[in-house]
Design an enzyme around this catalytic site. Structure first.
Site, PDB file in Angstrom:
ATOM      1  CG  ASP A 185      -2.214   0.776   1.004  1.00  0.00           C
ATOM      2  OD1 ASP A 185      -2.411   1.286  -0.113  1.00  0.00           O
ATOM      3  OD2 ASP A 185      -3.025   0.861   1.951  1.00  0.00           O
ATOM      4  CE  LYS A 214      -6.276   2.678   0.410  1.00  0.00           C
ATOM      5  NZ  LYS A 214      -5.145   2.402  -0.468  1.00  0.00           N
ATOM      6  CE  LYS A 217      -6.729   9.850   0.155  1.00  0.00           C
ATOM      7  NZ  LYS A 217      -6.209   8.504   0.003  1.00  0.00           N
ATOM      8  CE  LYS A 245      -2.746   4.227   2.897  1.00  0.00           C
ATOM      9  NZ  LYS A 245      -2.401   4.497   1.616  1.00  0.00           N
TER      10      LYS A 245
HETATM   11  P1  NAI Z   1      -7.742   3.078 -10.321  1.00  0.00           P
HETATM   12  O1  NAI Z   1      -9.028   2.401  -9.968  1.00  0.00           O
HETATM   13  O2  NAI Z   1      -7.788   4.336 -11.060  1.00  0.00           O
HETATM   14  O3  NAI Z   1      -6.823   2.083 -11.151  1.00  0.00           O
HETATM   15  C1  NAI Z   1      -6.782   0.713 -10.946  1.00  0.00           C
HETATM   16  C2  NAI Z   1      -6.723   0.030 -12.296  1.00  0.00           C
HETATM   17  O4  NAI Z   1      -6.591  -1.365 -12.061  1.00  0.00           O
HETATM   18  C3  NAI Z   1      -7.979   0.206 -13.136  1.00  0.00           C
HETATM   19  O5  NAI Z   1      -7.635   0.677 -14.413  1.00  0.00           O
HETATM   20  C4  NAI Z   1      -8.573  -1.219 -13.217  1.00  0.00           C
HETATM   21  O6  NAI Z   1      -9.199  -1.437 -14.439  1.00  0.00           O
HETATM   22  C5  NAI Z   1      -7.340  -2.053 -13.030  1.00  0.00           C
HETATM   23  N1  NAI Z   1      -7.512  -3.411 -12.500  1.00  0.00           N
HETATM   24  C6  NAI Z   1      -8.325  -3.867 -11.535  1.00  0.00           C
HETATM   25  N2  NAI Z   1      -8.103  -5.178 -11.316  1.00  0.00           N
HETATM   26  C7  NAI Z   1      -7.108  -5.544 -12.163  1.00  0.00           C
HETATM   27  C8  NAI Z   1      -6.403  -6.734 -12.382  1.00  0.00           C
HETATM   28  N3  NAI Z   1      -6.699  -7.849 -11.715  1.00  0.00           N
HETATM   29  N4  NAI Z   1      -5.427  -6.747 -13.311  1.00  0.00           N
HETATM   30  C9  NAI Z   1      -5.094  -5.619 -14.004  1.00  0.00           C
HETATM   31  N5  NAI Z   1      -5.747  -4.456 -13.844  1.00  0.00           N
HETATM   32  C10 NAI Z   1      -6.729  -4.418 -12.913  1.00  0.00           C
HETATM   33  O7  NAI Z   1      -6.971   3.229  -8.925  1.00  0.00           O
HETATM   34  P2  NAI Z   1      -5.707   4.131  -8.608  1.00  0.00           P
HETATM   35  O8  NAI Z   1      -6.150   5.423  -8.043  1.00  0.00           O
HETATM   36  O9  NAI Z   1      -4.779   4.110  -9.749  1.00  0.00           O
HETATM   37  O10 NAI Z   1      -5.085   3.295  -7.386  1.00  0.00           O
HETATM   38  C11 NAI Z   1      -4.548   2.019  -7.653  1.00  0.00           C
HETATM   39  C12 NAI Z   1      -4.297   1.263  -6.370  1.00  0.00           C
HETATM   40  O11 NAI Z   1      -3.320   1.946  -5.618  1.00  0.00           O
HETATM   41  C13 NAI Z   1      -5.524   1.106  -5.478  1.00  0.00           C
HETATM   42  O12 NAI Z   1      -5.559  -0.178  -4.927  1.00  0.00           O
HETATM   43  C14 NAI Z   1      -5.280   2.106  -4.400  1.00  0.00           C
HETATM   44  O13 NAI Z   1      -5.901   1.738  -3.175  1.00  0.00           O
HETATM   45  C15 NAI Z   1      -3.775   2.034  -4.288  1.00  0.00           C
HETATM   46  N6  NAI Z   1      -3.256   3.217  -3.663  1.00  0.00           N
HETATM   47  C16 NAI Z   1      -3.375   4.451  -4.250  1.00  0.00           C
HETATM   48  C17 NAI Z   1      -2.897   5.578  -3.626  1.00  0.00           C
HETATM   49  C18 NAI Z   1      -2.991   6.933  -4.231  1.00  0.00           C
HETATM   50  O14 NAI Z   1      -2.606   7.886  -3.590  1.00  0.00           O
HETATM   51  N7  NAI Z   1      -3.434   7.077  -5.439  1.00  0.00           N
HETATM   52  C19 NAI Z   1      -2.272   5.480  -2.306  1.00  0.00           C
HETATM   53  C20 NAI Z   1      -2.200   4.153  -1.794  1.00  0.00           C
HETATM   54  C21 NAI Z   1      -2.646   3.082  -2.470  1.00  0.00           C
END
Ligand code: NAI
Length: 510
Positions: free
Chosen positions: A304, A353, A394, A466
């Site tokens: 994370d 989370k 956020k 995290k």
């Molecule tokens: P997002 O939802 O925009 O992107 C995630 C992507 O993963 C989407 O395009 C989705 O289609 C794809 N996806 C889902 N399952 C999949 C799989 N099995 N294989 C391949 N692709 C898959 O989310 P975002 O904002 O990019 O965040 C990504 C991750 O990072 C989340 O789990 C979030 O909790 C974690 N995270 C993000 C932080 C931030 O500040 N943006 C901080 C800490 C963690």
């Protein structure tokens, strides 16, 4: 600071304990600590030798969840830096940068000059580090949308920048990925149109082939894989299923429903010898997966990305408790409107989370038995709500209540608004750059013949995570500045310099 110096080129240490060869830096290092039995303390010194390869390998980065907000923001950000694309906003002309990356934007103190003033250097002048602009990037996503349209969908970067990057990014199409609906929120099903078919073993074999093809077609020496896909629910740890490496591999062959997509990516990555980093909160690294990494000596790190609220929490709890103020209540609210927020609106993914965020004050509390009994800890509550209107921007609201002198109360409340992915993208870069460095470092005890790799679980990356994974049996450090100095002191060790001590004795001893 007046008189502060700066080293703008590669540092070279002159010492009998440091040897630079054409290929390596050898550092003969005294690791000092103290051993305690009862109330008797004995200083200890362990003589270690570090060997750091100087040559930077041609490196690829594969992102799982490439088409998400983090994946597209990182890819677009690197491209903008590489092509030096500038863009206009109502405030004026903007230039690309790597703010938020400790490898690209932070300096560390190396020593003092002839006037006893501190001298600083960027990390990549201490030991050679990858330049993000040189990374070859590709990835997987369950959504087939190309990176250009995915960047638009994310609504993170300014329009004038998106406009200039679009034609390059639209040529980038993610490989199909593993979609198993029960592991992420049901609300993600409408974007899952790019999914692998077959048994779990067949899917892992496809991922392995993707990695091989990427490595060969781009002539890469190393590949780092980062999970930045959606948060999954927690996996159950089941004896006979995922508790050992052999059981995990057998369960994969048996198509067990207990193996999550993120663990399948970890297995593929480890079997291909690629460093694997988990940027989401779920427990991808089940015990069998950690054992597999140990067996193949492949580096892993998680969990994370530590981007905003948790970073502040790991500073504020340290500040309060180590000032002798008894922190009694921490309450954190988030609301966000991106797809991550949508996915986290389901109870099981939110729970991952919540667990990931909850441990962050444990180590400071446990370290202080003067204020906290062994079974006592502050109330700690985490709330996350999905509010589409705020998009990637956020909101984090936190309240900290401490007991102070003579029955008083001290309440601190704060409000933070920030684009989540603009904080996360440079953290992903740091994870990749520092993890790649770790693959170039070998270590041995002075008396041993052979160098070995460091332990595969890279706790050195805790600053960026995290809920840091650590080698089995190792303490977890959550507090931010100890985590930061774990990195910079490690850099110093690699070039035979003592750790930062902050004593400034040169100004105190007459
Ligand atoms: P997002 O939802 O925009 O992107 C995630 C992507 O993963 C989407 O395009 C989705 O289609 C794809 N996806 C889902 N399952 C999949 C799989 N099995 N294989 C391949 N692709 C898959 O989310 P975002 O904002 O990019 O965040 C990504 C991750 O990072 C989340 O789990 C979030 O909790 C974690 N995270 C993000 C932080 C931030 O500040 N943006 C901080 C800490 C963690």
């Amino acid at each position: 600071m007046a008189g502060s110096g700066f080293v703008g080129e590669e540092i070279r240490v002159e010492s009998p304990d440091v040897v630079y060869t054409d290929t390596d830096i050898l550092s003969y290092y005294n690791y000092n600590d103290s051993r305690i039995r009862g109330n008797v303390v004995t200083p200890t010194t362990e003589r270690l030798v570090f060997k750091t390869q100087r040559q930077l390998p041609k490196t690829g980065l594969l992102l799982v969840g490439w088409g998400g907000n983090n994946g597209t923001t990182l890819t677009a950000g690197i491209l903008a830096n590489k092509l030096n694309i500038t863009w206009n906003t109502k405030e004026g002309l903007n230039h690309p940068n790597y703010l938020g990356s400790i490898c690209k934007s932070v300096t560390m103190r190396v020593g003092i000059d002839d006037r006893f003033m501190p001298v600083y250097a960027p990390l990549n002048n201490v030991v050679p580090l990858l330049n993000p602009n040189d990374l070859e990037i590709w990835g997987w996503d369950i959504s087939s949308v190309n990176m250009g349209d995915a960047m638009r969908r994310a609504k993170v970067l300014e329009w004038d920048l998106q406009r200039q990057l679009y034609s390059n990014l639209k040529e980038m199409l993610p490989w199909p990925s593993i979609y198993i609906p029960e592991w992420i929120a049901a609300n993600q099903s409408d974007r899952a149109d790019n999914c692998l078919k077959g048994t779990k073993l067949e899917m892992v074999n496809t991922l392995r082939q993707n990695i091989k093809d990427f490595k060969n077609s781009r002539r890469l020496e190393k590949v780092v894989i980062v999970w930045t896909a959606n948060t999954e629910k927690f996996a159950q740890i089941r004896p006979g299923v995922n508790d050992t490496a052999d059981n995990l591999l057998r369960s994969l062959e048996n198509n067990s429903s207990d193996i999550s997509p993120s663990t399948m990516f970890a297995i593929a990555s480890i079997l291909e010898g690629c460093t694997y980093i988990n940027g989401s909160p779920q427990n991808t690294f089940v015990p069998g997966c950690i054992e597999l990494a140990e067996r193949y000596h492949v580096l892993i790190a998680g969990d994370d990305f530590k981007s905003g609220q948790t970073k502040i929490k790991s500073v504020l709890s340290d500040f309060l408790i180590n000032s002798g103020l008894k922190l009694q209540s921490v309450v954190s609210y988030n609301h966000l409107g991106n797809n991550d927020g949508k996915n986290l609106s389901a109870p099981e993914t939110f729970r991952s989370k919540e667990i990931s965020k909850s441990g962050v004050i444990d180590d400071v509390v446990r370290a202080n038995r003067l204020m906290y009994r062994a079974d006592e800890s502050p109330d700690h509550c985490v709330v996350i709500k999905y509010v589409p209107y705020v998009g990637d921007s956020k909101r984090a609201m936190d309240e900290y209540i401490s007991e102070i002198f003579m029955g008083g109360r001290n309440t601190i409340a704060m409000h933070n608004t920030c684009e989540d992915s603009l904080l996360a993208a440079p953290i992903i870069l740091d994870l990749v750059i520092l993890a790649e460095l770790c693959t170039r470092v070998l270590v041995k005890r002075d008396k041993d013949e052979e160098f070995t790799k460091m332990h595969p679980v890279m706790s050195i990356l805790s600053f960026l995570l995290k809920s840091p994974q650590v080698p089995p049996g190792s303490p977890i450090v959550h507090t931010l500045f100890p985590q930061r100095y774990a990195i910079t002191n490690f850099f110093k060790a690699l070039i035979g310099l003592p750790p930062e001590n902050f004593m400034l004795l040169e100004h105190k001893v007459p």
